[in-house]
Design a protein around this motif. Structure first.
Motif, PDB file in Angstrom:
ATOM      1  N   THR A 313       0.666  -1.337  -0.258  1.00 28.24           N
ATOM      2  CA  THR A 313      -0.622   0.157   0.325  1.00 28.24           C
ATOM      3  C   THR A 313       0.702   1.269  -0.044  1.00 28.24           C
ATOM      4  O   THR A 313       0.725   2.681  -0.622  1.00 28.24           O
ATOM      5  CB  THR A 313      -0.799  -0.071   1.479  1.00 28.24           C
ATOM      6  N   GLU A 316       2.742   1.814  -3.415  1.00 27.57           N
ATOM      7  CA  GLU A 316       2.047   2.251  -4.574  1.00 27.57           C
ATOM      8  C   GLU A 316       1.728   3.767  -4.232  1.00 27.57           C
ATOM      9  O   GLU A 316       1.003   4.621  -5.233  1.00 27.57           O
ATOM     10  CB  GLU A 316       0.520   1.244  -4.880  1.00 27.57           C
ATOM     11  N   ASN A 317       1.257   3.992  -3.310  1.00 28.67           N
ATOM     12  CA  ASN A 317       0.634   5.170  -3.185  1.00 28.67           C
ATOM     13  C   ASN A 317       1.649   6.007  -2.079  1.00 28.67           C
ATOM     14  O   ASN A 317       1.831   6.282  -0.972  1.00 28.67           O
ATOM     15  CB  ASN A 317      -0.604   4.851  -1.431  1.00 28.67           C
TER      16      ASN A 317
END
Length: 352
Positions: A313, A316-317
């Motif tokens: 997470t 990707e962010n």
């Protein structure tokens, strides 16, 4: 106020170093009554002799970490010279050696000895200093002492050493886990998460640390051999601080044992002090300071799949990763600097 640091403590150990620096930044005078004699009776004689010379200038006695065997001596000289005794228990010997490291069997005479030592230390000191409120509750229940006897002073990240650095642009995201490998740390789950994500070539995992009696970590490492994980053994604390600050994501301790649930480990403070995005296990103690999605990302204890998902997470962010890193750092600078930590201890001593 003049505080006497008392016992066989090491001044350079992070807990003591932070408190000494924090107290001095609040204009508190510290006198050192220190002895490293191995045999505790000989140590008691040396400590008593030194304290007699200092006693006229001392307001309070602070048994610094690691002083589990020094409390009895401190209480005696405290009684004679009418000084309050504060004991920084840091951790329970009984819980550490019986439940965490498991080098002592639960019903053995050593286990009973550790239990009684912890219990009477807590009972005899005027005030017991812990490093989380959850630890205070645990010690109060385990050793049957009133909760009012325990006060919390958080550890902090020691901004003198652990601080942000400018990072050069790079293709890979660095995810690090550091510390002394014990059952509480749960380094094996970090290795398992690295294995689950080994096909992502934009991640570099770094495992930093060593162990004495928890060889299972190395068994898992040898068996899984994640392609993108690099292992670093012992290194100087100065070099370690740079390794942490150079990472993008840092992972806290991961075990599900009681000690893990009541602890906020040094590595977690290091991460936020270095402005690194922290992934921390969902414990009672963690939530005393940190909020998931704001200044950390919470993960289920002993769950490599959830850890891999949380790492992914943050990979990707980028915005979330930067937000958590920035918010964690701001929180540390506002509430957990050495000076603020020192001030919290001063307030406790004055109240007592």
């Amino acid at each position: 106020m003049t505080i006497c640091f008392f016992g066989s403590y090491n001044r350079t150990y992070c807990r003591n170093r932070i408190l000494i620096d924090g107290l001095e930044k609040n204009n508190i005078k510290i006198l050192h009554c220190n002895s490293h004699k191995e045999f505790f009776i000989t140590r008691y004689f040396e400590l008593t002799k030194k304290f007699i010379q200092l006693s006229k200038n001392v307001d309070n006695i602070y048994v610094a970490y690691r002083g589990h065997l020094d409390v009895f001596c401190a209480v005696i000289v405290g009684f004679i010279f009418n000084k309050k005794v504060f004991f920084d228990i840091y951790y329970s010997l009984y819980d550490t050696y019986v439940n965490d490291r498991r080098v002592v069997k639960p019903n053995s005479y050593k286990a009973v000895l550790y239990y009684l030592l912890d219990k009477y230390n807590c009972q005899l000191a005027d005030c017991v200093i812990t490093y989380t409120m959850a630890t205070s509750k645990y010690l109060s229940l385990t050793f049957k002492q009133p909760i009012s006897k325990f006060k919390t002073v958080y550890i902090g990240g020691d901004e003198m050493l652990y601080k942000p650095i400018s990072r050069k642009p790079r293709k890979k995201i660095i995810v690090e886990f550091h510390g002394w490998f014990t059952r509480m740390q749960g380094a094996e789950y970090f290795i398992q998460a690295a294995k689950l994500l080994e096909n992502k070539k934009n991640i570099e995992f770094r495992l930093i640390g060593n162990t004495v009696n928890y060889g299972y970590v190395f068994e898992v490492l040898q068996k899984l051999k994640p392609k993108t994980l690099n292992y670093f053994k012992n290194m100087s604390e100065k070099k370690l601080a740079k390794k942490i600050a150079n990472a993008d994501i840092s992972v806290g301790h991961l075990s599900n044992i009681t000690k893990a649930h009541v602890s906020i480990s040094n590595k977690m403070y290091h991460a936020i002090s270095c402005k690194v995005a922290l992934i921390a296990a969902n414990y009672e103690a963690t939530k005393e300071l940190l909020t998931s999605g704001k200044n950390c990302l919470l993960v289920k204890p002993e769950n490599a799949c959830d850890l891999a998902n949380k790492i992914n997470t943050l990979i990707e962010n980028r915005n979330l990763r930067n937000k958590i890193a920035s918010s964690g750092y701001k929180y540390h600078q506002k509430y957990l600097t050495n000076k603020i930590i020192g001030k919290s201890l001063i307030n406790i001593i004055r109240a007592v």
